[in-house]
Design an enzyme around this catalytic site. Structure first.
Site, PDB file in Angstrom:
ATOM      1  N   SER A  46       0.810  -1.222   0.000  1.00 53.11           N
ATOM      2  CA  SER A  46       0.000   0.000   0.000  1.00 53.11           C
ATOM      3  C   SER A  46       0.842   1.271   0.000  1.00 53.11           C
ATOM      4  O   SER A  46       0.331   2.340  -0.290  1.00 53.11           O
ATOM      5  CB  SER A  46      -0.949   0.017   1.198  1.00 53.11           C
ATOM      6  OG  SER A  46      -0.245   0.233   2.398  1.00 53.11           O
ATOM      7  N   LYS A  92       0.955   4.177   6.840  1.00 50.59           N
ATOM      8  CA  LYS A  92       0.260   5.149   5.991  1.00 50.59           C
ATOM      9  C   LYS A  92       0.967   6.495   6.072  1.00 50.59           C
ATOM     10  O   LYS A  92       1.760   6.752   6.963  1.00 50.59           O
ATOM     11  CB  LYS A  92      -1.204   5.327   6.433  1.00 50.59           C
ATOM     12  CG  LYS A  92      -2.012   4.046   6.459  1.00 50.59           C
ATOM     13  CD  LYS A  92      -2.190   3.447   5.088  1.00 50.59           C
ATOM     14  CE  LYS A  92      -2.875   2.091   5.182  1.00 50.59           C
ATOM     15  NZ  LYS A  92      -2.728   1.315   3.985  1.00 50.59           N
TER      16      LYS A  92
END
Length: 180
Positions: A46, A92
């Site tokens: 990701s 993230k």
């Protein structure tokens, strides 16, 4: 000829002193590892291309994690507990901070979402393979466990994290002005 008993006693004395010295440092090292700095491994895709740009599943980025500072700004890469499953850790990038109004991507139904006080908006760099704030909304800063500050391995990519490499087209409103 030297007495062997005296040598053993001396060895025991030196060994005991070293053992006590090492034992006294263990709590200090544990505190530093749990609350100040540690090394971690980035899993998943990701955050491509910032982390794990290769398709080789055996080679994962090893990173330096800073746990002491709780001041997060746009562009920081953070490790956080998933709001949906606290056992799972996510990596993230912070795109929005408190009081920002973020423009969302699918699957979020609202097109603009305010980031409340004590929260951040996080997204993965690889938006099509990321479960992030577009799914679960703003994240409490209390769920953030560390800030990624450097890549340690592979050596060819070692260095500080690029905090300016975040999604330049992230649209947020800060105060009364729109920043793009």
């Amino acid at each position: 000829m030297a007495n062997p008993f005296v040598r053993n006693q001396s060895f025991k004395s030196v060994f005991f002193k070293n053992l006590v010295g090492i034992t006294l440092w263990v709590p200090v090292l544990m505190f530093v590892e749990q609350h100040v700095v540690s090394v971690g491994t980035i899993e998943g895709r990701s955050m491509k291309p910032a982390f794990n740009p290769e398709t080789n599943m055996l080679q994962r980025d090893r990173v330096l994690l800073w746990k002491w500072n709780k001041d997060y700004k746009r562009g920081d890469v953070v490790i956080l507990r998933s709001p949906e499953n606290p056992e799972e850790l996510l990596v993230k990038r912070v795109l929005g901070v408190e009081y920002d109004i973020m423009k969302t991507r699918p699957p979020k139904k609202l097109s603009l979402v305010p980031v409340p006080e004590g929260h951040v908006w996080v997204e993965g760099d690889e938006q099509f393979h990321s479960i992030d704030s577009n799914k679960f909304g703003p994240v409490s800063t209390g769920l953030i466990t560390a800030k990624v500050i450097a890549i340690l391995f592979p050596f060819s990519r070692a260095g500080r994290i690029d905090h300016e490499g975040f999604r330049k087209n992230a649209v947020f409103l800060s105060g009364k002005r729109s920043v793009k």
